[in-house]
Design a protein around this motif. Structure first.
Motif: not given
Ligand SMILES: [Cu+2]
Length: 443
Positions: A205, A235-237, A276, A278, A284, A289
């Motif tokens: 990711w 979902g990611h952030s 990330c 999340t 993640h 990420m």
């Protein structure tokens, strides 16, 4: 890092003109496929019943043993291939090879031998039987491909650029901060298949398609404004440690198809993690990420070269799902890495000249393991960590490591007075052996 071996037909060796273009490669692949189908149609034996007769050929492969690894470390052959390995020991210690229920004799440094590995009918793994060498990565993977599929695989780079067959070396060179005080960024979060360790591809990711994510650089007071699009399937952030913002809105998780804008002013210098945020964050981050933001201290002196190294751990998993969530939660990882791939700067060392002063920026993104960054044969003249110089302009003292817990970062400076091959490691030794190890060649 992969050595594909095609069938020795004229069609397989024909496409040698680099200007042929991808369309020609596909045509060649189709011609090869047609030739194989024709051959099977005219043949008298079914290949799955008699794999030796179907592949049939004897293949001789040159394999070098050096730096506690086989080069190449992945060999692709059609089923039924009789595999002969010319085994060269280019290391400074003895190695051997056990594969396919056969074992080559120990090879002394500088020597070679011819090893009959037998007929390969299924994917198989070989290793060095000297104590500890397999654990350090001396594994040779033999992958069986059928001749038809293999012809198509030769065109993979142009036909399917999102799924490269092997990992590219991540450029560790760190350019200066770009001009301007406002940095406008637009990233997509994607989920892509990449090679994460020798012979192992799985989904990762990514921020902006990169592993690690892009390294941002600026000066104290600069504004960073990121528009983040979620083009993944979950979902990611993102959470930037380099800024001070109320987390609620900018660090919220966005669903596939959604976007957010994250703006911060970098008021403080250092090398800062982003990741990330999340849940579960460990997963993640384990899936790629993470990245670094470098904000130059105002009094940062010029040096001859700067490199950035982001230290992370790698959990192997299924190709389509990536790092296994339960195994990440349990802790023990399969590999460690600088800039996303184990041992990559052993295979492709960094470079410096005698007399150069080199600055290494190092960030530990964990998610769990600490880093004790050390450079074999040198002593650091300057160490900056978490907001302050621990040492600078040292002459009659110095530092042997830059210690970092997860999410800590800093830099070290060193001047190379003699030519040689210098190894940088996480001096948590088993983590160096798992992949947090590289070299800088000073010439
Ligand atoms: Cu995420």
């Amino acid at each position: 890092m992969t050595l594909p071996l095609g069938p020795s037909t004229p069609a397989a060796s024909a496409p040698s003109q680099p200007s042929a273009g991808w369309a020609s490669w596909i045509l060649v692949g189709l011609a090869l496929a047609a030739a194989v189908v024709l051959g099977l149609t005219l043949g008298t034996t079914a290949p799955e019943e008699t794999p030796v007769a179907a592949g049939g050929d004897t293949r001789t492969v040159e394999v070098s043993m050096r730096d506690m690894a086989y080069h190449p470390d992945v060999i692709e052959v059609p089923a039924g291939t009789h595999l002969i390995i010319e085994l060269h020991n280019d290391d400074d210690m003895r190695h051997d090879l056990q594969i396919n229920d056969r074992r080559a004799a120990l090879v002394d440094p500088g020597d070679s031998l011819t090893f009959d590995a037998g007929v390969v009918s299924t994917d198989t793994e070989g290793w060095c039987t000297v104590a500890g060498h397999k654990a350090m990565g001396m594994i040779l993977t033999v992958v069986v491909v059928d001749a038809h599929q293999h012809g198509a695989a030769d065109t993979a780079d142009t036909a399917a650029p999102a799924t490269p067959a092997t990992a590219e070396v991540h450029d560790a060179a760190l350019p200066p901060a770009p001009e301007g005080t406002v940095h406008e960024l637009e990233w997509s979060v994607t989920e892509e298949i990449r090679e994460v360790a020798p012979g192992h591809e799985q989904v990762v990711w990514l921020f902006d398609g990169q592993l690690p994510g892009p390294t941002l650089r600026g000066k104290v007071g600069d504004t960073f404004r990121l528009t983040l699009h979620n083009d993944g399937t979950m979902g990611h952030s993102v959470d930037f440690h380099a800024g001070e913002v109320s987390p609620d809105a900018p660090m919220r998780t966005i669903n596939p198809g959604e976007s957010l804008v994250y703006e911060f002013v970098a008021r403080r210098s250092g090398i800062w993690m982003y990741h990330c945020a999340t849940a579960p964050m460990s997963l993640h981050i384990a899936n790629g990420m993470f990245g670094a933001v470098i904000i130059d201290p105002p009094d940062l002196p010029p040096v001859d070269a700067e490199y950035s190294l982001v230290a992370s751990a790698v959990w192997l998993g299924e190709r389509d799902t990536g790092a296994d969530a339960a195994r990440v939660s349990d802790g023990p990882y399969d590999h460690t890495a600088f800039n996303g791939y184990p041992h990559q700067y052993v295979d492709a060392p960094l470079r410096a000249a005698v007399g150069d002063t080199v600055r290494f920026w190092v960030l530990d993104v964990g998610p769990d393991n600490p880093v004790s960054f050390h450079l074999v044969g040198e002593i650091f003249d300057a160490v900056f960590s978490e907001g302050r110089h621990l040492i600078r302009d040292a002459t009659d003292t110095g530092a042997q490591v830059l210690p970092l817990l997860p999410a800590q970062g800093g830099f070290v400076e060193v001047t190379f007075d003699e030519p040689g091959t210098y190894t940088f490691v996480n001096h948590v030794m088993t983590d160096a052996e798992k992949g947090q190890r590289g070299q800088i060649v000073v010439g």
